[in-house]
Write a protein that holds these residues in place. Structure first.
Motif, PDB file in Angstrom:
ATOM      1  N   ASN A 130     115.303 -39.242   9.158  1.00 22.53           N
ATOM      2  CA  ASN A 130     115.603 -39.950   7.912  1.00 22.53           C
ATOM      3  C   ASN A 130     114.445 -40.803   7.426  1.00 22.53           C
ATOM      4  OD1 ASN A 130     118.269 -38.958   7.807  1.00 22.53           O
ATOM      5  ND2 ASN A 130     118.960 -40.532   9.243  1.00 22.53           N
ATOM      6  N   THR A 189     118.115 -39.011  20.937  1.00 25.03           N
ATOM      7  CA  THR A 189     118.838 -38.499  19.766  1.00 25.03           C
ATOM      8  C   THR A 189     118.855 -39.524  18.642  1.00 25.03           C
ATOM      9  OG1 THR A 189     120.238 -37.121  21.177  1.00 25.03           O
ATOM     10  CG2 THR A 189     121.034 -37.593  18.952  1.00 25.03           C
ATOM     11  N   LYS A 190     119.121 -40.796  18.983  1.00 26.70           N
ATOM     12  CA  LYS A 190     119.119 -41.843  17.964  1.00 26.70           C
ATOM     13  C   LYS A 190     117.724 -42.010  17.358  1.00 26.70           C
ATOM     14  CE  LYS A 190     122.874 -44.495  20.091  1.00 26.70           C
ATOM     15  NZ  LYS A 190     123.258 -45.791  20.716  1.00 26.70           N
ATOM     16  N   ASP A 213     117.079 -39.212  14.948  1.00 25.57           N
ATOM     17  CA  ASP A 213     117.776 -39.408  13.677  1.00 25.57           C
ATOM     18  C   ASP A 213     116.991 -40.344  12.765  1.00 25.57           C
ATOM     19  OD1 ASP A 213     119.817 -37.753  14.430  1.00 25.57           O
ATOM     20  OD2 ASP A 213     121.138 -39.367  15.150  1.00 25.57           O
TER      21      ASP A 213
END
Length: 499
Positions: free
Chosen positions: A278, A270-271, A274
């Motif tokens: 971005n 998940t990190k 992200d």
């Protein structure tokens, strides 16, 4: 009756203290207090890495500590003193220098694990002996060395089969461990995070499952369902032996750890998603153990992670956010170190962590320029890169420890690795060149734009600074004129203000 007690008067006592301030002024010259002034350097808050290093040194076992126990199989005794070990290796290929370097590395591993190396021997053979790893005559010589030095452990420079471990222990009379077990022990000592501890435990159980061994008939016992003390409860029936019960429990624990690591992997994914959403570039610092990866991360980002002159000093990956000279944001991650013949159990257990290298936009491959065989380090690390699918990731070779390395070796490595830079993380030499090389290799946005942004949209200007490249910026009466390159998502938002 006469009262000899002193008459108490608060006003008189306060009056007696009025001259104390003047007295302090008279004593300042030539007077030194027993409480020294605080050292401004010591008042600086220590980093997390410095505190972890102090804790690790405080818990290190002490040599020459003796107890009344003399049986080396007693756990309490083994924890109270340094193990005295003899190293043994087999030279089956390569040059003699390669064999000596491998044995020297094994000695460093043993010292890192908390052992005292007494002697080291190796044998020239075409292949290790299938029964005892080394030949029969060398086993007798090893037994004599163990008796003469008083060693309590033999460490083999290779992965031993269960039968080889058993035969060597029976013939030498002391405990025998192999290179894999030694590395696993170091990992167990140094793992700090919950994920790291679970990964190490999984690797240890996978290694141990095939090497369960009893003393005498201990693990061959059978227990029914009504034996004394309820020992048979939980078994599969009267015919199940203790070794089968232990192996089943290990399999159950392995399954549980795999479930936990799968959940932790979801958090890591998940990190990572992200960062990709971005469009934040990721740089992974990888390389041989003790090459200076953590020192380089501290020098580049001020992370303050633990630094120690030891193999596998840091295991848990550390990610720090930093910016380029022109303001673009990217992340830099420190990863676990590699070593020759890295146990496959560790590669599998740490696969989710090593995926940080495979998913990175750039790998900063750190190599120890002062090592006797830096080319061997490069080859060993790239072999692991191939195993985890990171062979195609762009690579920048950073030759560390240039302050103590031989200049001829540095020149040889720079010629052999065209895309490389020599640095010293300790002194700061070459760090500026390394930063410029990293920033040059970062992926760049590829969509050109030209926009006139109203002054109330300063958030877009800030995002262009962080995630794009600006070729021209001008403040006019109508707004901010910006021309440059950005990623597709940001360029799509800027299209509404196209100029």
């Amino acid at each position: 009756m006469t009262n000899n007690a002193h008459d108490f008067s608060l006003a008189d006592d306060l009056q007696a203290t009025e001259d104390w301030d003047a007295l302090d002024g008279d004593l300042e010259d030539g007077f030194e207090s027993g409480y020294a002034d605080e050292d401004p350097e010591e008042s600086v808050d220590p980093t997390v890495g410095a505190m972890e290093l102090a804790e690790r040194h405080a818990l290190r076992r002490v040599a020459s500590l003796r107890t009344e126990l003399e049986d080396i199989t007693e756990v309490e005794y083994r924890q109270l003193r340094l193990e005295r070990v003899v190293l043994v290796g087999v030279w089956a290929g390569g040059t003699q220098t390669d064999a000596e370097n491998s044995l020297a590395e094994l000695a460093l591993l043993a010292e890192t694990a908390g052992s005292e190396v007494l002697e080291a021997i190796y044998q020239r053979r075409q292949a290790p002996d299938p029964a005892t790893y080394i030949g029969r005559g060398k086993v007798e010589a090893l037994k004599e060395i163990v008796a003469a030095t008083g060693a309590d452990t033999v460490i083999a420079d290779g992965e031993l089969a269960p039968s080889q471990l058993r035969n060597l222990e029976d013939r030498t009379g002391v405990k025998v461990v192999d290179r894999t077990a030694l590395i696993l022990d170091i990992f167990a000592q140094h793992a700090k995070s919950r994920e790291g501890q679970a990964q190490v435990e999984l690797a240890q159980l996978s290694y141990m499952k095939q090497r369960l061994r009893g003393w005498g008939g201990n693990l061959s016992r059978q227990a029914g369902g009504r034996v004394a003390g309820g020992a048979g409860i939980g078994g599969r029936g009267p015919g199940e032996t203790k070794i089968e019960t232990d192996r089943r429990r290990i399999n159950t624990k392995i399954a549980k750890l795999n479930r936990e690591l799968k959940a932790m992997k979801g958090t890591r994914d998940t990190k990572r998603a992200d960062r990709k959403r971005n469009h934040i570039p990721a740089v992974a610092i990888a390389g041989y153990t003790n090459a200076g990866k953590s020192s380089l991360l501290n020098r580049l980002t001020g992370a303050g992670v633990l630094v120690e002159d030891a193999l596998f000093a840091t295991l848990d990956p550390t990610t720090r956010r930093t910016t380029t000279e022109d303001g673009r944001v990217y992340t830099m991650s420190d990863t676990v170190g590699f070593v020759r013949h890295l146990p496959h159990q560790l590669v599998e257990a740490f696969r989710s962590t090593l995926e940080e290298v495979a998913d990175a936009d750039l790998v900063v491959h750190v190599v120890d320029g002062s090592h006797p065989d830096p080319e061997g380090q490069l080859a060993a690390v790239r072999e692991v890169f191939a195993d985890i699918g990171a062979a195609e990731v762009p690579e920048l070779v950073v030759i560390n420890k240039a302050d103590i390395a031989d200049p001829l070796v540095i020149s040889r490595l720079l010629r052999a690795e065209p895309h490389s830079v020599a640095v010293s993380a300790k002194t700061g030499e070459g760090i500026d060149a390394a930063i410029k090389a990293v920033e040059h290799d970062l992926p760049r946005p590829d969509v050109e734009f030209s926009a006139l942004l109203p002054y109330e949209r300063g958030d877009l200007v800030n995002r262009i600074h962080q995630h794009g490249e600006i070729d021209h910026l001008e403040h006019t009466a109508e707004g901010t004129v910006v021309r440059g390159r950005a990623n597709a998502d940001l360029a799509g938002e800027l299209a509404a203000y196209s100029a």
